[in-house]
Design a protein around this motif. Structure first.
Motif, PDB file in Angstrom:
ATOM      1  N   HIS A  13       0.818  -1.216   0.000  1.00  0.00           N
ATOM      2  CA  HIS A  13       0.000   0.000   0.000  1.00  0.00           C
ATOM      3  C   HIS A  13       0.855   1.271   0.000  1.00  0.00           C
ATOM      4  CE1 HIS A  13       1.302  -0.577   4.100  1.00  0.00           C
ATOM      5  NE2 HIS A  13       0.928   0.665   4.382  1.00  0.00           N
ATOM      6  N   LEU A  14       2.172   1.117   0.026  1.00  0.00           N
ATOM      7  CA  LEU A  14       3.040   2.297   0.112  1.00  0.00           C
ATOM      8  C   LEU A  14       3.474   2.756  -1.277  1.00  0.00           C
ATOM      9  CD1 LEU A  14       5.368   1.117   3.044  1.00  0.00           C
ATOM     10  CD2 LEU A  14       3.441   2.721   3.188  1.00  0.00           C
ATOM     11  N   SER A  15       3.767   4.038  -1.401  1.00  0.00           N
ATOM     12  CA  SER A  15       4.308   4.540  -2.667  1.00  0.00           C
ATOM     13  C   SER A  15       5.794   4.203  -2.726  1.00  0.00           C
ATOM     14  CB  SER A  15       4.117   6.052  -2.756  1.00  0.00           C
ATOM     15  OG  SER A  15       4.986   6.699  -1.844  1.00  0.00           O
ATOM     16  N   PRO A  16       6.354   4.164  -3.960  1.00  0.00           N
ATOM     17  CA  PRO A  16       7.798   3.904  -4.051  1.00  0.00           C
ATOM     18  C   PRO A  16       8.597   4.907  -3.223  1.00  0.00           C
ATOM     19  CG  PRO A  16       6.799   3.825  -6.231  1.00  0.00           C
ATOM     20  CD  PRO A  16       5.721   4.242  -5.281  1.00  0.00           C
ATOM     21  N   LYS A  17       8.147   6.136  -3.184  1.00  0.00           N
ATOM     22  CA  LYS A  17       8.893   7.135  -2.406  1.00  0.00           C
ATOM     23  C   LYS A  17       8.847   6.814  -0.908  1.00  0.00           C
ATOM     24  CE  LYS A  17       9.254  12.048  -1.370  1.00  0.00           C
ATOM     25  NZ  LYS A  17       8.760  13.392  -1.675  1.00  0.00           N
ATOM     26  N   GLN A  18       7.686   6.416  -0.429  1.00  0.00           N
ATOM     27  CA  GLN A  18       7.588   6.062   0.998  1.00  0.00           C
ATOM     28  C   GLN A  18       8.487   4.879   1.336  1.00  0.00           C
ATOM     29  OE1 GLN A  18       3.287   5.624   0.897  1.00  0.00           O
ATOM     30  NE2 GLN A  18       3.035   7.298   2.378  1.00  0.00           N
ATOM     31  N   ILE A  19       8.545   3.913   0.415  1.00  0.00           N
ATOM     32  CA  ILE A  19       9.416   2.754   0.670  1.00  0.00           C
ATOM     33  C   ILE A  19      10.876   3.185   0.654  1.00  0.00           C
ATOM     34  CG2 ILE A  19      10.153   0.497  -0.206  1.00  0.00           C
ATOM     35  CD1 ILE A  19       7.243   0.192  -1.304  1.00  0.00           C
ATOM     36  N   ALA A  20      11.224   4.024  -0.338  1.00  0.00           N
ATOM     37  CA  ALA A  20      12.616   4.506  -0.408  1.00  0.00           C
ATOM     38  C   ALA A  20      12.958   5.271   0.876  1.00  0.00           C
ATOM     39  CB  ALA A  20      12.808   5.391  -1.640  1.00  0.00           C
ATOM     40  N   GLN A  21      12.020   6.059   1.360  1.00  0.00           N
ATOM     41  CA  GLN A  21      12.272   6.802   2.603  1.00  0.00           C
ATOM     42  C   GLN A  21      12.529   5.850   3.765  1.00  0.00           C
ATOM     43  OE1 GLN A  21       8.733   9.228   2.294  1.00  0.00           O
ATOM     44  NE2 GLN A  21       9.938  11.102   1.934  1.00  0.00           N
ATOM     45  N   ARG A  22      11.786   4.740   3.796  1.00  0.00           N
ATOM     46  CA  ARG A  22      12.025   3.758   4.871  1.00  0.00           C
ATOM     47  C   ARG A  22      13.379   3.086   4.737  1.00  0.00           C
ATOM     48  NH1 ARG A  22       6.064   1.513   6.554  1.00  0.00           N
ATOM     49  NH2 ARG A  22       5.124   3.582   6.298  1.00  0.00           N
ATOM     50  N   MET A  23      13.796   2.844   3.494  1.00  0.00           N
ATOM     51  CA  MET A  23      15.138   2.260   3.289  1.00  0.00           C
ATOM     52  C   MET A  23      16.208   3.218   3.820  1.00  0.00           C
ATOM     53  SD  MET A  23      14.443   0.902  -0.637  1.00  0.00           S
ATOM     54  CE  MET A  23      16.119   1.284  -1.112  1.00  0.00           C
ATOM     55  N   PHE A  24      16.115   4.483   3.410  1.00  0.00           N
ATOM     56  CA  PHE A  24      17.145   5.453   3.817  1.00  0.00           C
ATOM     57  C   PHE A  24      17.110   5.712   5.327  1.00  0.00           C
ATOM     58  CE2 PHE A  24      16.917   6.751  -0.764  1.00  0.00           C
ATOM     59  CZ  PHE A  24      18.257   6.547  -1.072  1.00  0.00           C
ATOM     60  N   ALA A  25      15.910   5.620   5.903  1.00  0.00           N
ATOM     61  CA  ALA A  25      15.798   5.904   7.339  1.00  0.00           C
ATOM     62  C   ALA A  25      16.575   4.878   8.176  1.00  0.00           C
ATOM     63  CB  ALA A  25      14.324   5.909   7.750  1.00  0.00           C
ATOM     64  N   LEU A  26      16.817   3.689   7.607  1.00  0.00           N
ATOM     65  CA  LEU A  26      17.556   2.663   8.337  1.00  0.00           C
ATOM     66  C   LEU A  26      19.067   2.869   8.254  1.00  0.00           C
ATOM     67  CD1 LEU A  26      15.371  -0.380   7.263  1.00  0.00           C
ATOM     68  CD2 LEU A  26      15.724   0.407   9.617  1.00  0.00           C
ATOM     69  N   ALA A  27      19.513   3.789   7.384  1.00  0.00           N
ATOM     70  CA  ALA A  27      20.949   3.961   7.168  1.00  0.00           C
ATOM     71  C   ALA A  27      21.449   5.242   7.820  1.00  0.00           C
ATOM     72  CB  ALA A  27      21.248   3.973   5.671  1.00  0.00           C
ATOM     73  N   ASP A  28      22.777   5.284   8.012  1.00  0.00           N
ATOM     74  CA  ASP A  28      23.421   6.462   8.589  1.00  0.00           C
ATOM     75  C   ASP A  28      24.010   7.355   7.503  1.00  0.00           C
ATOM     76  OD1 ASP A  28      23.264   5.642  11.502  1.00  0.00           O
ATOM     77  OD2 ASP A  28      24.256   3.905  10.629  1.00  0.00           O
ATOM     78  N   GLY A  29      23.998   6.873   6.283  1.00  0.00           N
ATOM     79  CA  GLY A  29      24.523   7.656   5.174  1.00  0.00           C
ATOM     80  C   GLY A  29      24.418   6.846   3.899  1.00  0.00           C
ATOM     81  N   CYS A  30      24.822   7.439   2.774  1.00  0.00           N
ATOM     82  CA  CYS A  30      24.804   6.684   1.513  1.00  0.00           C
ATOM     83  C   CYS A  30      25.818   7.251   0.529  1.00  0.00           C
ATOM     84  CB  CYS A  30      23.408   6.664   0.884  1.00  0.00           C
ATOM     85  SG  CYS A  30      22.906   8.202   0.090  1.00  0.00           S
ATOM     86  N   THR A  31      26.220   6.385  -0.401  1.00  0.00           N
ATOM     87  CA  THR A  31      26.881   6.840  -1.622  1.00  0.00           C
ATOM     88  C   THR A  31      25.890   6.602  -2.747  1.00  0.00           C
ATOM     89  OG1 THR A  31      27.844   4.653  -1.952  1.00  0.00           O
ATOM     90  CG2 THR A  31      29.207   6.275  -0.802  1.00  0.00           C
ATOM     91  N   PHE A  32      26.021   7.382  -3.822  1.00  0.00           N
ATOM     92  CA  PHE A  32      25.018   7.304  -4.883  1.00  0.00           C
ATOM     93  C   PHE A  32      25.646   7.729  -6.200  1.00  0.00           C
ATOM     94  CE2 PHE A  32      21.481   9.476  -7.256  1.00  0.00           C
ATOM     95  CZ  PHE A  32      20.716   8.344  -7.497  1.00  0.00           C
ATOM     96  N   SER A  33      25.352   6.978  -7.255  1.00  0.00           N
ATOM     97  CA  SER A  33      25.726   7.405  -8.601  1.00  0.00           C
ATOM     98  C   SER A  33      24.490   7.919  -9.300  1.00  0.00           C
ATOM     99  CB  SER A  33      26.315   6.234  -9.387  1.00  0.00           C
ATOM    100  OG  SER A  33      26.454   6.604 -10.746  1.00  0.00           O
TER     101      SER A  33
END
Ligand code: PLP
Length: 453
Positions: free
Chosen positions: A234-254
Motif C-alpha cells: 500500500h506504500l508509494s515507491p517514495k515512501q518505501i525509499a524513505q524507509r530504506m534510507f531511514a535505516l541507514a546512517d549515510g549513503c553513496t550514490f551514482s
C-alpha cells in the motif's frame, strides 16, 4: 490489457546505424574482439551499461536552463539538497562528479590499513577504493544466491548471520562501516528487502558501526519491495525509499543510475564531524561543496531525475520491460540468472555453452557472437573481468533507462534466440594482450579453432 506501453513519447531522436555482417567482422578484428574497443557508432543496440546512458526528460532539459553556475552557494545546489533531504532524511548532502568519487572520499576519511568493510556484494569501484586504502572488502551475499537458477524474492539480501560472525571475528573497532548495495548490482540486480535492511541495522547499531547504502538503484529496489513484500503493497515507491534510507546512517550514490542523469554522484551522512572531513577533502579533489565537480545544470538534472524515477508508471514499465527480455529468452531455453533483476538480464554462459571451458571465456565468446550476428553490445562478467576469482561466467545485457522501445527489445530477444540455435558452433577465445589491472577494458583476444567433437 497485457501490453505495458512505454510511459513516455519521443520528442528528440538519435539515429541508429546498421552495419553489414562483413563490416562487423572487420570491426571485431580491429577491436581485438573486445567490445569496449568498438566505437559506439558501430553499435546498433548498446546494452553495455545502464550507467549515464538514460534519456533525460523535457523537465530535466528545461531545468538545466535554470542551472545556477555560481561558484559558491548556487541555487541549483539548494534545490538538489531539498530533494535529497526530503527523500533520504540525511543531514549532509555532498555532490560529487560520480559515485566512485563519493566512495573515494568516504573511504579515505573512514578506512585504515587492516580495516574490513562488509557489503552484500561490493561493486567493483567500491571494492577497488576500499583496497586502495589498504582495507579489505568482504562480500556477504546469501549462500543460496550462488545458485543462478534459484528463485528468491530478495536474492540480493545480506547474510545477517555471516555479518554477526564477521564482527565477532574481526572486532567492531576494525569495521568502520557496513554497506548494503541496493539493488545488488554484482549479484544480478537482485533486490534487498526492508526486513533484511532492518536486521542488518539492528546488528550494526548494537555494535556501534554506521550503516551505509550504496543507493545507486534505490528506486528499482523500492519497486521490488512494493511488489514482493505484502506489508509494503500500500506504500508509494517514495515512501518505501524513505524507509530504506531511514535505516541507514549515510549513503553513496551514482546519479548515472536512478537519477536519469548522464553524470553525477552524492555522498550523504548524518555525522557532522565526518561531513566536515569529507567536505574538506571534497574541496581538494572535486570542488566547492555547493557544486562538487559538477556544473549547476547537472545538479538540476539530478534533482528533477530523483523525483521522476519514483513515478509508479515508470517503475512498473522499467521492471516489467527488464522481466520481458528475461522471460522471453529464458522460456525459450536460454539460461539466465533467475529471477530477472532490475536493470539487466544476465545469461549464464557456463550453462549455455558447456563446451567452452572457463579458461576459454564462454561469456566473452557469446558477447562477440551477439555483436557479430546482430550488432548488439553486451558485457562479459566472468573470468575476463575477475580472473580466477570469478564466481560465474555471465553475459550482462544492461538496459538504459527510457532509451529503447519494445521493438528494440524484441529484436534483442530474436537475436539471442537465433544465436542460441547455433550455440554449438561458438568458439572460445584466448587473450593475446592484457594490461596489469582491470584487463577487461583493454585486453585483446584471439578466437580459438572449434573444439573437436
Ligand atoms: C555505478 C555504480 C557505482 C559507481 O558509480 P559511478 O558513477 O560509475 O562512479 C557504485 N556502486 C554501484 C552499485 C554502481 O552500480
Amino acid at each position: 490489457m497485457q501490453t505495458i506501453i512505454e510511459p513516455f513519447r519521443i520528442k528528440s531522436v538519435e539515429p541508429l546505424r546498421h552495419t553489414s555482417r562483413e563490416e562487423r567482422e572487420r570491426i571485431l578484428h580491429d577491436a581485438g574482439f573486445n567490445l569496449f574497443l568498438i566505437p559506439a557508432r558501430d553499435i546498433l543496440i548498446d546494452l553495455l551499461t545502464d550507467s549515464g546512458t538514460s534519456a533525460m526528460s523535457t523537465e530535466q532539459w528545461a531545468a538545466m536552463m535554470r542551472g545556477d553556475e555560481s561558484y559558491a552557494g548556487g541555487e541549483s545546489f539548494f534545490r538538489l539538497q531539498r530533494v535529497v533531504q526530503d527523500l533520504t532524511g540525511f543531514r549532509h548532502v555532498i555532490p560529487t562528479h560520480q559515485g566512485r568519487a563519493a566512495e573515494h572520499i568516504l573511504f579515505t576519511v573512514l578506512c585504515r590499513p587492516g580495516h574490513v568493510v562488509p557489503n552484500n556484494t561490493h561493486f567493483d569501484t567500491t571494492r577497488a577504493n576500499i583496497e586502495f586504502m589498504g582495507a579489505r572488502a568482504v562480500d556477504l551475499p546469501l549462500p543460496e544466491a550462488a545458485d543462478t537458477q534459484l528463485y528468491l524474492d530478495f536474492k540480493g539480501n545480506m547474510d545477517v548471520a555471516a555479518l554477526e560472525e564477521l564482527i565477532q571475528r574481526e572486532g567492531a573497532t576494525n569495521i568502520p562501516l557496513v554497506m548494503v548495495t541496493v539493488t545488488n548490482n554484482s549479484g544480478g540486480g537482485q533486490p534487498v528487502s526492508l526486513d533484511n535492511l532492518a536486521a542488518v541495522k539492528a546488528v550494526t547499531a548494537r555494535h556501534g558501526i554506521p550503516l551505509y547504502l550504496d543507493a545507486c538503484r534505490f528506486a528499482e529496489n523500492a519497486w521490488f519491495i512494493r511488489l514482493r513484500d505484502p506489508k509494503c503493497a500500500h506504500l508509494s515507491p517514495k515512501q518505501i525509499a524513505q524507509r530504506m534510507f531511514a535505516l541507514a546512517d549515510g549513503c553513496t550514490f551514482s546519479a548515472k543510475k536512478d537519477a536519469f542523469a548522464n553524470i553525477g554522484g552524492l555522498l550523504c551522512t548524518n555525522d557532522d564531524r565526518l561531513a566536515t572531513l569529507e567536505t574538506n577533502l571534497l574541496i581538494l579533489t572535486e570542488g566547492f561543496p555547493t557544486y562538487g565537480g559538477l556544473a549547476g545544470r547537472d545538479l538540476e538534472a539530478i534533482a528533477v531525475g530523483l523525483e521522476e524515477i519514483l513515478d509508479p508508471d515508470y517503475l512498473q514499465y522499467r521492471i516489467a520491460s527488464t522481466g520481458y527480455l528475461g522471460r522471453h529468452i529464458a522460456d525459450a531455453g536460454v539460461p539466465i540468472v533467475e529471477p530477472p533483476g532490475g536493470h539487466a538480464i544476465y545469461i549464464d554462459c557456463a550453462r549455455m555453452l558447456p563446451h567452452i571451458p572457463r579458461e576459454r571465456f564462454p561469456a566473452q565468446a557469446l558477447a562477440v557472437e551477439l555483436y557479430r550476428h546482430a550488432g548488439i553490445r553486451s558485457v562479459e562478467i566472468g573470468s575476463v573481468m575477475f580472473g580466477k576469482s570469478a564466481r560465474h561466467e555471465l553475459l550482462r545485457l544492461a538496459i538504459p533507462r527510457r532509451v529503447y522501445t519494445q521493438s528494440h527489445i524484441d529484436y534483442v530477444v530474436e537475436s539471442i534466440l537465433e544465436v542460441n540455435q547455433k550455440r554449438d558452433q561458438i568458439r572460445g577465445f584466448e587473450i593475446t594482450e592484457e594490461p596489469p589491472y582491470l584487463r577487461h577494458f583493454s585486453a585483446r583476444f584471439r578466437p580459438l579453432s572449434p573444439v573437436p567433437t
